[in-house]
Write a protein that holds these residues in place. Structure first.
Motif, PDB file in Angstrom:
ATOM      1  N   VAL A  87      27.872  14.150  31.692  1.00 25.73           N
ATOM      2  CA  VAL A  87      26.422  14.213  31.493  1.00 25.73           C
ATOM      3  C   VAL A  87      26.077  15.600  30.944  1.00 25.73           C
ATOM      4  CG1 VAL A  87      24.166  14.062  32.616  1.00 25.73           C
ATOM      5  CG2 VAL A  87      26.053  12.637  33.400  1.00 25.73           C
ATOM      6  N   VAL A  88      25.420  15.592  29.779  1.00 29.46           N
ATOM      7  CA  VAL A  88      25.085  16.879  29.165  1.00 29.46           C
ATOM      8  C   VAL A  88      23.683  17.288  29.579  1.00 29.46           C
ATOM      9  CG1 VAL A  88      24.829  18.121  26.986  1.00 29.46           C
ATOM     10  CG2 VAL A  88      26.564  16.342  27.204  1.00 29.46           C
ATOM     11  N   LYS A  89      23.588  18.465  30.182  1.00 33.77           N
ATOM     12  CA  LYS A  89      22.271  18.963  30.573  1.00 33.77           C
ATOM     13  C   LYS A  89      21.848  20.047  29.579  1.00 33.77           C
ATOM     14  CE  LYS A  89      19.602  20.749  34.339  1.00 33.77           C
ATOM     15  NZ  LYS A  89      19.542  21.531  35.535  1.00 33.77           N
ATOM     16  N   THR A  90      20.636  19.910  29.056  1.00 32.44           N
ATOM     17  CA  THR A  90      20.147  20.893  28.106  1.00 32.44           C
ATOM     18  C   THR A  90      19.081  21.750  28.778  1.00 32.44           C
ATOM     19  OG1 THR A  90      20.546  19.315  26.336  1.00 32.44           O
ATOM     20  CG2 THR A  90      19.125  21.166  25.804  1.00 32.44           C
ATOM     21  N   PHE A  91      19.203  23.060  28.623  1.00 34.62           N
ATOM     22  CA  PHE A  91      18.251  23.964  29.260  1.00 34.62           C
ATOM     23  C   PHE A  91      17.134  24.338  28.280  1.00 34.62           C
ATOM     24  CE2 PHE A  91      22.173  24.379  31.563  1.00 34.62           C
ATOM     25  CZ  PHE A  91      21.756  24.432  32.890  1.00 34.62           C
ATOM     26  N   GLU A  92      15.993  24.758  28.861  1.00 37.67           N
ATOM     27  CA  GLU A  92      14.876  25.181  28.012  1.00 37.67           C
ATOM     28  C   GLU A  92      15.147  26.566  27.414  1.00 37.67           C
ATOM     29  OE1 GLU A  92      10.935  23.157  29.811  1.00 37.67           O
ATOM     30  OE2 GLU A  92      11.846  24.653  31.084  1.00 37.67           O
ATOM     31  N   ILE A  93      14.434  26.866  26.330  1.00 39.02           N
ATOM     32  CA  ILE A  93      14.541  28.209  25.738  1.00 39.02           C
ATOM     33  C   ILE A  93      13.442  29.055  26.368  1.00 39.02           C
ATOM     34  CG2 ILE A  93      14.301  29.554  23.608  1.00 39.02           C
ATOM     35  CD1 ILE A  93      15.410  27.131  22.072  1.00 39.02           C
ATOM     36  N   GLY A  94      13.828  30.113  27.051  1.00 41.07           N
ATOM     37  CA  GLY A  94      12.869  30.914  27.814  1.00 41.07           C
ATOM     38  C   GLY A  94      12.347  32.122  27.060  1.00 41.07           C
ATOM     39  N   ILE A  95      11.457  32.837  27.727  1.00 44.15           N
ATOM     40  CA  ILE A  95      10.792  33.978  27.089  1.00 44.15           C
ATOM     41  C   ILE A  95      11.781  35.101  26.745  1.00 44.15           C
ATOM     42  CG2 ILE A  95      10.124  35.055  29.294  1.00 44.15           C
ATOM     43  CD1 ILE A  95       7.428  35.716  27.681  1.00 44.15           C
ATOM     44  N   GLY A  96      12.834  35.255  27.554  1.00 40.62           N
ATOM     45  CA  GLY A  96      13.827  36.304  27.292  1.00 40.62           C
ATOM     46  C   GLY A  96      14.476  36.097  25.931  1.00 40.62           C
ATOM     47  N   GLU A  97      14.820  34.828  25.631  1.00 39.75           N
ATOM     48  CA  GLU A  97      15.465  34.536  24.349  1.00 39.75           C
ATOM     49  C   GLU A  97      14.489  34.740  23.181  1.00 39.75           C
ATOM     50  OE1 GLU A  97      16.477  31.044  26.545  1.00 39.75           O
ATOM     51  OE2 GLU A  97      18.312  30.832  25.379  1.00 39.75           O
ATOM     52  N   ILE A  98      13.205  34.408  23.420  1.00 37.08           N
ATOM     53  CA  ILE A  98      12.209  34.605  22.360  1.00 37.08           C
ATOM     54  C   ILE A  98      11.979  36.099  22.110  1.00 37.08           C
ATOM     55  CG2 ILE A  98       9.726  34.325  21.815  1.00 37.08           C
ATOM     56  CD1 ILE A  98      11.419  31.829  21.267  1.00 37.08           C
ATOM     57  N   LYS A  99      12.045  36.887  23.166  1.00 36.89           N
ATOM     58  CA  LYS A  99      11.883  38.338  22.985  1.00 36.89           C
ATOM     59  C   LYS A  99      13.022  38.888  22.132  1.00 36.89           C
ATOM     60  CE  LYS A  99       9.020  39.741  26.870  1.00 36.89           C
ATOM     61  NZ  LYS A  99       9.030  40.108  28.287  1.00 36.89           N
ATOM     62  N   THR A 100      14.236  38.399  22.360  1.00 33.86           N
ATOM     63  CA  THR A 100      15.379  38.849  21.542  1.00 33.86           C
ATOM     64  C   THR A 100      15.152  38.458  20.081  1.00 33.86           C
ATOM     65  OG1 THR A 100      16.752  38.373  23.455  1.00 33.86           O
ATOM     66  CG2 THR A 100      17.905  38.772  21.405  1.00 33.86           C
ATOM     67  N   LEU A 101      14.642  37.251  19.891  1.00 35.76           N
ATOM     68  CA  LEU A 101      14.372  36.788  18.523  1.00 35.76           C
ATOM     69  C   LEU A 101      13.301  37.649  17.858  1.00 35.76           C
ATOM     70  CD1 LEU A 101      14.031  33.193  17.297  1.00 35.76           C
ATOM     71  CD2 LEU A 101      12.057  34.637  17.025  1.00 35.76           C
ATOM     72  N   ARG A 102      12.253  37.980  18.635  1.00 32.61           N
ATOM     73  CA  ARG A 102      11.159  38.794  18.062  1.00 32.61           C
ATOM     74  C   ARG A 102      11.672  40.188  17.688  1.00 32.61           C
ATOM     75  NH1 ARG A 102       5.798  38.742  21.348  1.00 32.61           N
ATOM     76  NH2 ARG A 102       5.089  39.621  19.382  1.00 32.61           N
ATOM     77  N   ARG A 103      12.563  40.712  18.520  1.00 32.22           N
ATOM     78  CA  ARG A 103      13.146  42.028  18.220  1.00 32.22           C
ATOM     79  C   ARG A 103      13.938  41.951  16.908  1.00 32.22           C
ATOM     80  NH1 ARG A 103      16.388  42.793  22.688  1.00 32.22           N
ATOM     81  NH2 ARG A 103      14.554  42.358  23.943  1.00 32.22           N
ATOM     82  N   HIS A 104      14.685  40.867  16.761  1.00 34.09           N
ATOM     83  CA  HIS A 104      15.478  40.670  15.533  1.00 34.09           C
ATOM     84  C   HIS A 104      14.563  40.676  14.303  1.00 34.09           C
ATOM     85  CE1 HIS A 104      18.115  38.623  12.616  1.00 34.09           C
ATOM     86  NE2 HIS A 104      17.112  37.794  12.424  1.00 34.09           N
ATOM     87  N   LEU A 105      13.449  39.937  14.414  1.00 36.80           N
ATOM     88  CA  LEU A 105      12.553  39.823  13.252  1.00 36.80           C
ATOM     89  C   LEU A 105      11.792  41.122  12.975  1.00 36.80           C
ATOM     90  CD1 LEU A 105      11.091  36.210  13.636  1.00 36.80           C
ATOM     91  CD2 LEU A 105      12.776  37.002  11.984  1.00 36.80           C
ATOM     92  N   SER A 106      11.665  41.981  13.984  1.00 36.01           N
ATOM     93  CA  SER A 106      10.878  43.210  13.785  1.00 36.01           C
ATOM     94  C   SER A 106      11.685  44.274  13.031  1.00 36.01           C
ATOM     95  CB  SER A 106      10.420  43.764  15.142  1.00 36.01           C
ATOM     96  OG  SER A 106      11.552  44.256  15.831  1.00 36.01           O
ATOM     97  N   LEU A 107      12.991  44.077  12.905  1.00 31.85           N
ATOM     98  CA  LEU A 107      13.820  45.068  12.209  1.00 31.85           C
ATOM     99  C   LEU A 107      13.778  44.830  10.694  1.00 31.85           C
ATOM    100  CD1 LEU A 107      16.930  44.831  14.558  1.00 31.85           C
ATOM    101  CD2 LEU A 107      15.181  46.628  14.580  1.00 31.85           C
ATOM    102  N   PHE A 108      14.061  45.862   9.927  1.00 33.05           N
ATOM    103  CA  PHE A 108      14.164  45.677   8.478  1.00 33.05           C
ATOM    104  C   PHE A 108      15.443  44.900   8.171  1.00 33.05           C
ATOM    105  CE2 PHE A 108      11.307  49.376   8.278  1.00 33.05           C
ATOM    106  CZ  PHE A 108      10.359  48.839   7.417  1.00 33.05           C
ATOM    107  N   PRO A 109      15.415  44.099   7.108  1.00 30.83           N
ATOM    108  CA  PRO A 109      16.666  43.407   6.763  1.00 30.83           C
ATOM    109  C   PRO A 109      17.792  44.423   6.555  1.00 30.83           C
ATOM    110  CG  PRO A 109      14.847  42.537   5.466  1.00 30.83           C
ATOM    111  CD  PRO A 109      14.305  43.725   6.203  1.00 30.83           C
ATOM    112  N   TYR A 110      18.977  44.077   7.033  1.00 23.09           N
ATOM    113  CA  TYR A 110      20.104  44.992   6.991  1.00 23.09           C
ATOM    114  C   TYR A 110      20.761  44.998   5.613  1.00 23.09           C
ATOM    115  CZ  TYR A 110      24.778  46.754   8.133  1.00 23.09           C
ATOM    116  OH  TYR A 110      25.950  47.445   8.156  1.00 23.09           O
ATOM    117  N   SER A 111      21.057  43.801   5.124  1.00 24.67           N
ATOM    118  CA  SER A 111      21.766  43.780   3.838  1.00 24.67           C
ATOM    119  C   SER A 111      21.143  42.811   2.843  1.00 24.67           C
ATOM    120  CB  SER A 111      23.226  43.383   4.071  1.00 24.67           C
ATOM    121  OG  SER A 111      23.279  42.079   4.605  1.00 24.67           O
TER     122      SER A 111
END
Ligand SMILES: [Zn+2]
Length: 323
Positions: A87-111
Motif C-alpha cells: 500500500v503506497v501512502k502519499t504525504f502532503e507537501i508542507g510549508i517547510g518544503e514550500i519555503k525551500t522552493l521559495r528560497r530557490h526561486l529568490s536566487l539569481f539563475p546560476y547558469s
C-alpha cells in the motif's frame, strides 16, 4: 522521453523563443499522461546551453546536471511516498518544503536565463503551504518559471488557477503511442494490447510494458467494471472494500473505468474516430446522459480518494450505489 503532446510542446517552445513565457503554468490531465515528463523535458530544453530548434543537446553541462538531478536552476517538488505491504501512502507537501522552493526561486539563475520550479502534485499542498506559495505566485521574480501539475481540478483553489496559464493534457492517440513505444525500443509483451489498456497515457503504457503483473491487473479493472454494472449491491460492496485496501490500485481501476466510459460516450455520440481504446465488443445501451453522470461520479470518487482526509471506503461504497 516525451510521447505525444506535440501541440503543447510547440506552444511552450515557441512562447519561449518569442520571450513570451508566462510566469506560471498549470498542467492538468489524468495521471501518467505525460505532464511531469513534459515539464522536465521543457525545463531541460529551456536550460540547455546548446539547444537545437526542438530538442535539448543532452551533452552540455546543463543537460548532464539535469540528468543527475543536480541542476542549480531547476527545483522539482513531489510529495514523499512510503510503501508498506503493497500500500503506497502519499504525504502532503508542507510549508517547510514550500519555503525551500521559495528560497530557490529568490536566487539569481546560476547558469541559465531561468530559475524553474515544478510542483507535482499541487493538490498535495497543505493549506499552510498554499498560503505561503500564493505569495510567490502573486509576486514572481524576474525570469522565474513555475510549472504546477495536477491530475484533478477538484482541490486546486481558484486563486491558484487564476494566476496560472492553463494547459490541458488530452489522451495521446494510439498511433502516436505505438510510434513512441517502438522508438524507445520496447519489443516485449503484447504492444497492441498494452496500447489499448494504456488508454492514451504514455506513462502507463511504459509502466505496463515493464511490469507484466500490472498489465494483468489492468484487464481485470475493465472486466470488474462490466461485472459491476450487472452485479447486485452485496457484490459491489465487496469490491468497494477490496479497492479501499489499496488506494493506488483503486485509483488506477477508476482511471480505467473512466477512460472506458469516455470511449462509450464517444461511440454513443457518433464520434468513433476520437476513440482512445477499442470499440465495445457488445453494444452498451446507456443513454448519453447516464454515461455522463457515471463518468462524473467515477471522477468525483477519484478526487475524493486523492485527498487523504476522506473515508475512502465510504466514497467507494457511495460510487457503487450510484453506478
Ligand atoms: Zn544541453
Amino acid at each position: 522521453m516525451l510521447i505525444g503532446h506535440q501541440r503543447i510542446w510547440d506552444f511552450l517552445t515557441q512562447s519561449a523563443a518569442k520571450n513570451r513565457l508566462a510566469h506560471a503554468y498549470l498542467f492538468v490531465g489524468p495521471a501518467q499522461i505525460g505532464k511531469k515528463t513534459l515539464a522536465a523535458e521543457f525545463a531541460k530544453w529551456l536550460l540547455c546551453q546548446q539547444k537545437k530548434n526542438n530538442s535539448a543537446c543532452g551533452v552540455c553541462r546543463s543537460c548532464l546536471d539535469i540528468a543527475k538531478n543536480q541542476h542549480p536552476d531547476l527545483f522539482i517538488l513531489s510529495p514523499k511516498q512510503e510503501e508498506k505491504k503493497g500500500v503506497v501512502k502519499t504525504f502532503e507537501i508542507g510549508i517547510g518544503e514550500i519555503k525551500t522552493l521559495r528560497r530557490h526561486l529568490s536566487l539569481f539563475p546560476y547558469s541559465a536565463k531561468y530559475k524553474i520550479a515544478v510542483i507535482d502534485e499541487v493538490g498535495s499542498l497543505t493549506r499552510e503551504a498554499i498560503n505561503s506559495f500564493l505569495k510567490t505566485l502573486e509576486e514572481p521574480g524576474q525570469n522565474t518559471l513555475i510549472i504546477l501539475i495536477s491530475s484533478s481540478w477538484q482541490f486546486i483553489l481558484p486563486t491558484i488557477i487564476s494566476r496560472c496559464q492553463l494547459i490541458k493534457f488530452l489522451p495521446v492517440k494510439e498511433q502516436k503511442l505505438a510510434v513512441g513505444l517502438k522508438k524507445i525500443g520496447k519489443k516485449e509483451g503484447d504492444i497492441l494490447k498494452i496500447i489499448k489498456l494504456a488508454a492514451g497515457r504514455p506513462g502507463q503504457a511504459i509502466n505496463l510494458l515493464e511490469n507484466p503483473e500490472i498489465l494483468a491487473g489492468q484487464q481485470a479493472g475493465i472486466d470488474s467494471f462490466k461485472k459491476t454494472l450487472k452485479a447486485d449491491l452485496a457484490w459491489r460492496w465487496d469490491l468497494a472494500k477490496e479497492l479501499s485496501q489499496n488506494l493506488a490500485v483503486a485509483q488506477e481501476t477508476l482511471s480505467q473505468w473512466s477512460l472506458w466510459l469516455r470511449d462509450r460516450l464517444l461511440e454513443a455520440s457518433g464520434c468513433e474516430h476520437l476513440l482512445v481504446g477499442s470499440r465495445a465488443e457488445t453494444k452498451i445501451s446507456y443513454p448519453v446522459k447516464n454515461l455522463l453522470a457515471i463518468i462524473k461520479e467515477v471522477q468525483r470518487t477519484q478526487d475524493i480518494l486523492s485527498n487523504s482526509s476522506f473515508n475512502s471506503r465510504l466514497a467507494l461504497e457511495v460510487l457503487m450505489m450510484k453506478i
